[in-house]
Enzyme design. Sequence first.
Site, PDB file in Angstrom:
ATOM      1  N   LYS A 133       0.844  -1.188   0.000  1.00  0.00           N
ATOM      2  CA  LYS A 133       0.000   0.000   0.000  1.00  0.00           C
ATOM      3  C   LYS A 133       0.882   1.241   0.000  1.00  0.00           C
ATOM      4  O   LYS A 133       2.036   1.213   0.453  1.00  0.00           O
ATOM      5  CB  LYS A 133      -0.963  -0.002   1.182  1.00  0.00           C
ATOM      6  CG  LYS A 133      -0.314  -0.018   2.539  1.00  0.00           C
ATOM      7  CD  LYS A 133      -1.344  -0.231   3.652  1.00  0.00           C
ATOM      8  CE  LYS A 133      -2.387   0.842   3.693  1.00  0.00           C
ATOM      9  NZ  LYS A 133      -3.280   0.711   4.873  1.00  0.00           N
ATOM     10  N   SER A 208      -8.274   1.108   4.434  1.00  0.00           N
ATOM     11  CA  SER A 208      -7.479   1.937   3.562  1.00  0.00           C
ATOM     12  C   SER A 208      -6.611   1.161   2.571  1.00  0.00           C
ATOM     13  O   SER A 208      -6.074   1.744   1.633  1.00  0.00           O
ATOM     14  CB  SER A 208      -6.562   2.827   4.411  1.00  0.00           C
ATOM     15  OG  SER A 208      -5.691   2.026   5.202  1.00  0.00           O
ATOM     16  N   SER A 232      -8.675  -2.024   8.013  1.00  0.00           N
ATOM     17  CA  SER A 232      -8.060  -1.632   6.739  1.00  0.00           C
ATOM     18  C   SER A 232      -7.535  -2.802   5.929  1.00  0.00           C
ATOM     19  O   SER A 232      -7.237  -2.634   4.745  1.00  0.00           O
ATOM     20  CB  SER A 232      -6.912  -0.642   7.000  1.00  0.00           C
ATOM     21  OG  SER A 232      -7.401   0.522   7.610  1.00  0.00           O
TER      22      SER A 232
END
Length: 1041
Positions: A133, A208, A232
Amino acid sequence: MPKSLQIISSIIWLIRSFLSIWIQLGFRLIYGNQKFRLPPITNQLLLLPATVIAKRIRERQVTSYEVVRLCIERTRSIQPYLNVYVDERFSAALIEAQEIDSILDAVANGQRLLPNEWSEERAPFLGVPFAIKESMEFPGFHNSTGIAARKDFISTRTATSVAHMLRAGAILLCNTNVSEGCMWFESRNSLYGTTNNPYDLTRIVGGSSGGAGCIVSAVGVPFAIGADIGGSIRLPSFMNGIFGHKTTPDIVPNDGQYPPHKEYHQKYLLSTGPMCRYACDLQPMLKVLAGPQNIERLLYFDISVDLSKLRYFYVDEIDAYFVNKVDRDQKLAHRRIVEYFENKYKIHVTRLRLNRLRYAISLWSSMMVDGQMSSRDFSLTLCNRTSYINGYHELLRKFLFRSTHTLPAIGLVILEAIPNKYNEYFHKLAHKFYDEIQILLGNNGILFLPTFPQSAPLHGWPVIMNTFDYIYCGIINALGLPSTQCPLGLDSQQLPLGIQCIAARGHDQLTLAVAQEIEQAMGGWMSEHETGSSDDEERINEITTVKKKKGNVVYQRASRPTTYDDDDDDDEDEDEFNRQIRLEETKKLQKEAEQTKTRVDPDGTVYEWDPNVKGWFPKVSEEFLVEHHMNYGLETSSGIRYDVHHHTYIQERDGMTYKLDKDTQQWIPLQSYTDETNHIKYTFSKKHNTWIPDVSTYSINDQEGKQQTYVWLNDQLKWELLSIVDAYTDHITRIKYKWNNQTNSWDNEGMEPIEDEHDLSKEKKPTVPPQIQDTKKKPTEGWFELPDEKNCNVYISGLPLDITDEEFEALMSKYGIISPDPNDPRNKKIRLYRDEQGNPKGDGRCRYLRPESVKLCMDMLDDTDLRSSKIHVERAKFEVKGTFNPDLKRKRKKIDKKKKQFEVDKLLNWDERPEVIRHKYERIVAMKNMFDLQQFKHDPLFIDRLRSNVRESCSEYGEVKKINIYDGNPAGVVTVGFADIDQADACCQYMNGRIWYGRVIQCQTWDGSTKYDVAEPEEDVKERIDEWHKYLNDDDDEKQI
């Protein structure tokens, strides 16, 4: 305080219920009803687990370069649709893969030894690509976390968890999109735009770690690394239909991530973990990410788990303020999991009602601020930790379209600044709740909990309607427990379903073992290209009709009735008649659609008829895809600019121009460009999927002024110094050159006998149309070999000699449906060869229903161990015995072929799977221990009061139709008939275990057969009659009632 929250929650619920109708209409106008498919997966190697790919690379069955190249091609093809990655290092990844291949080839040829750091134990993912990420640091990558104040921040170091994976031999391809500040569950920000769901581009991917989950589900990489502070990892894994594991806190290092974590976050909330398509990759990934020292802190991590000895619990939904209820698709899937474990392991899965979950949002929020009244930490994060922002001022700028922040980020800044005097109380309550859960789960407990109350919402919908639904995952972070998100197939909208498996702190191996069992039971990850309805859709929808409306054929599903009335039999007969009429109309419309194939709407939209799903879908053309990307795809902030007239788009970060290939329906770069540094023209090669120069050599002066000559190596797809090359092939003339040490010159060794698409000197041969052949098929003469693409038979050798027929059938059924015996449909086409004494010989054969199962069996079962025996699998080959006369073979009639095809379709068709039907008698609830028989003798009016009290208590859960009190049953049974099964379920849920006038009630739905009437014993009858006669014979003055 709880009462005030309940009032506020009720008011908000009423407002949201009123607005949801109009909001849904608005979103439907924006997004429409269409779904858009990603480019098809061209190579089945991409679908293998990461551990299997790594094993094949080590055994030189496949090269790391090929795997990395395929992943790069796939990632590039899905990027225009999904907007999944931010920065990429594709060229460097190919070079690293070539270095790995060169060393492994040398080891395989005996030219050198395998380096110690590349052993299978230290580098289990050698040569396998992966993604991270964007919030994780890696040199040369952006580390903005979607925050405008950090848009130019470039990392100079590597995050610890990423470094662990690189040391394990994995190759990093790219970093992926996140939500702003990593504090929202929709991956959208003002720097890189919005990431779309691979199953439906109009829906979110979660956050996220949304980009990481999306690229794994879309088969861009085998696995990715995510981080979880409030769901997340698990939310993106759920919405993309993959596995995601939130580890026990402080096991995997969280260093090298932005926003930087705090000490109490590290202890309870934040966890870095794996995201992958297959459960078998979770445990090896976790070992690598944690490192050898931290992994030892997990209890019994490498010891196998006996699932039959575990204790199982489940919570069907969180009854918290401002949190939505779990929808029916999810509940049905979760019920299937509970029934599966109960039936297979003969255990009872206990349903829990954890009252503290009512305050789940407050518990998580108080843990985020460590019990303080308020915080401005996120506001500081959005300003790159240099200043603070005013949330109300930024909200006004947002309405004026002048803010660089997303609406959820602004809302969080406002909420965290509001003082909350109850944070300290909920902080202490969270620690107390943690102790209770630890005691409940112990060393062998598993808790099933929904991951999210519904499937992936539409873009923008969570801000309005799902604001606090992340708490299904966030509460597990507040408690510091390990949790694994497991996919459960697709719902009625063809969107992923899922569930969480939770264990006590430090017992990650339990959730990983349960995840593998769930994968075997439910099928695990499903590609977005897999069509057909899921089991859950069939359990929800009984009838699918097609109506004609404004020239369109649309689906309309009629749900199963949820109310029952014994007096409406005539209405049910009439509904059945109308249903038959609608089905006949449906078949008629479908036949007309199959004949017309295409149609054009008044607005000019061209539709095609899909025979698989039997419905009209927009025709996917070049213009259609470009218009879709302009309207619904990536935002202008995502770095992509479209040219409508030329049907191209420009990637602003690298200046590359891409055009849609009409043949493959994929975006490819333009055919040629000129490098401004050395003025060399490059042409794009579809064969190599990269740029090939139009010259074979070029010269340039180095820093010292010396002239250096470079040569293009077409086999390695790179430039190399001519002085260090021993041999090369000119890719323009195809002439081989080899260096001669004696003459100090290059020897010409002739032309290479290969065809290359960049052969500039070779003219293309004209295409000759094929000759028209006679369409009448000639009869086959003699014996013929069955082609591999139609051969569904496999031959298995190396089996243990003690294997049984049942064990052999169970082993082979893991890789596909075994074909039934045409002579006896009760048996299957599987055979274990035996000797004259009837003992297994160690080999056998099996016939699958589909040839794809043969390849899967050969790929996964071949060269595996079973009780110290090495199994070998190959396609079965048949030889003729004696003489074969095809004229004597009975000709198969057309009706026999149709019958066989019908049996095959019946096995493959989801619609034929049995549906769980709730019976009418399940509306009746049987309550035990409601009274004592002596109470009727002492108080004649007790039965009326009991009936009135039961009706009053049960009316809270629905309409009470009838109440029966069995005053002769010593178990104190009362039955209550409701108007609806759901109302009966709610009564059982809340009344079971309740204290009723000093008694503990036992509630369950009636099974339809148990009789609660108990005949009065003759002694009691005689005693009652004698007392009645005595009463009648007494004087009137002595009679008392």
